[in-house]
Design a protein around this motif. Sequence first.
Motif, PDB file in Angstrom:
ATOM      1  N   ILE A 168       3.464  -8.859  45.933  1.00 59.25           N
ATOM      2  CA  ILE A 168       4.162 -10.129  45.697  1.00 59.25           C
ATOM      3  C   ILE A 168       4.480 -10.829  47.022  1.00 59.25           C
ATOM      4  O   ILE A 168       4.229 -12.038  47.185  1.00 59.25           O
ATOM      5  N   ARG A 169       5.014 -10.060  47.994  1.00 58.05           N
ATOM      6  CA  ARG A 169       5.347 -10.662  49.294  1.00 58.05           C
ATOM      7  C   ARG A 169       4.097 -11.130  50.019  1.00 58.05           C
ATOM      8  O   ARG A 169       4.102 -12.201  50.638  1.00 58.05           O
ATOM      9  N   GLY A 170       3.019 -10.341  49.922  1.00 58.96           N
ATOM     10  CA  GLY A 170       1.791 -10.740  50.598  1.00 58.96           C
ATOM     11  C   GLY A 170       1.166 -11.985  50.001  1.00 58.96           C
ATOM     12  O   GLY A 170       0.733 -12.887  50.732  1.00 58.96           O
ATOM     13  N   VAL A 171       1.119 -12.068  48.675  1.00 55.65           N
ATOM     14  CA  VAL A 171       0.566 -13.254  48.014  1.00 55.65           C
ATOM     15  C   VAL A 171       1.433 -14.479  48.303  1.00 55.65           C
ATOM     16  O   VAL A 171       0.922 -15.577  48.576  1.00 55.65           O
ATOM     17  N   HIS A 172       2.745 -14.292  48.238  1.00 53.69           N
ATOM     18  CA  HIS A 172       3.664 -15.402  48.506  1.00 53.69           C
ATOM     19  C   HIS A 172       3.474 -15.920  49.925  1.00 53.69           C
ATOM     20  O   HIS A 172       3.438 -17.152  50.156  1.00 53.69           O
ATOM     21  N   LEU A 173       3.352 -15.024  50.890  1.00 58.55           N
ATOM     22  CA  LEU A 173       3.173 -15.439  52.284  1.00 58.55           C
ATOM     23  C   LEU A 173       1.846 -16.146  52.480  1.00 58.55           C
ATOM     24  O   LEU A 173       1.761 -17.145  53.208  1.00 58.55           O
ATOM     25  N   ALA A 174       0.785 -15.653  51.819  1.00 58.48           N
ATOM     26  CA  ALA A 174      -0.529 -16.274  51.956  1.00 58.48           C
ATOM     27  C   ALA A 174      -0.547 -17.667  51.339  1.00 58.48           C
ATOM     28  O   ALA A 174      -1.173 -18.593  51.881  1.00 58.48           O
ATOM     29  N   GLU A 175       0.124 -17.860  50.196  1.00 65.25           N
ATOM     30  CA  GLU A 175       0.132 -19.166  49.529  1.00 65.25           C
ATOM     31  C   GLU A 175       0.893 -20.221  50.330  1.00 65.25           C
ATOM     32  O   GLU A 175       0.558 -21.414  50.266  1.00 65.25           O
TER      33      GLU A 175
END
Length: 303
Positions: free
Chosen positions: A204-211
């Motif tokens: 979740i944190r990785g996807v959020h940061l990438a978006e």
Amino acid sequence: MSMIFFASVVRVRDGLPLSASTDYYHTQDFLECRRQLKTLALHLAHYPGRGSAESRDFSVHFSSSGDVACMAICSHQCPAAMAFCFLETLWWEFTASYDTTCIGLASRPYAFLEFDSIIQKMKWHFNHVSSSQINSSLEKVQEELEFQPPVVLTLEDIDVANGMMNGHTSVHLEPAPNFRMEPVTALGILSLVLNIMCAALNLIRGVHLAEHSLEVAHQEIGNILAFFIPFVACIFQCYLYLFYSPARTLKVVLMLLFICLGNVYLHGLRNLWQILFHIGVAFLSSYQILTRQLQEKQSDCGV
């Protein structure tokens, strides 16, 4: 003098051993012959009803009809007619004791181990009775063998055929390891739940940061990877706990290292307690993986 050393009843379609004699000889030649008999059992569906194979010190004979085949390891002194007479009698006894439904539904090796007592009695009878006492049966089988000789195989050819069917070119065939893992413990289930939680947080944190990284800087790429790599490592830790994998210790150490380095790299995006939580769960999972031992299946069930 014993001429029939070992007998087994197998299911033709897949070679599943249904019952077998429990006597066992520990000579290397006999053990090798037993291994080759098991290999031959896997190919019975491709051969005619009767056949023989020769090894250095023993002969293997098989007789199949319908769903069931009977196999025996005999000495070279045992006449083929006597061996096939024994197998035919064994086949009639087994099919009279168990119907086709029971045979078809059998799902584990030696499901009809109680039939061993009948196999033992028949072996003793054929090993100790004189030929004159079963002369009529032997004459009938001898006539059948003359009219339709059994297929003659070599056990070495069976090994080669089995290796080619499994995608190997080597002539020598070793039995595949037959292992299962020990039962899952309550602490193991807890480690799985926590590991899945950590994996979800990382994802979740990785996807959020990438978006939200419109202009991806070098530091942001590192942070994204620091989330995604531990995510993959957590999932792989779950796999290592549930299933056996070769070089398990090395893989556990690598996954633990990836998780620890990733969380240390994220210092600033995570506080100290969050980092310690992720690393603690990784150590707990690693410990559970390494302490969950292999449990060998008793494939011969005492036979």
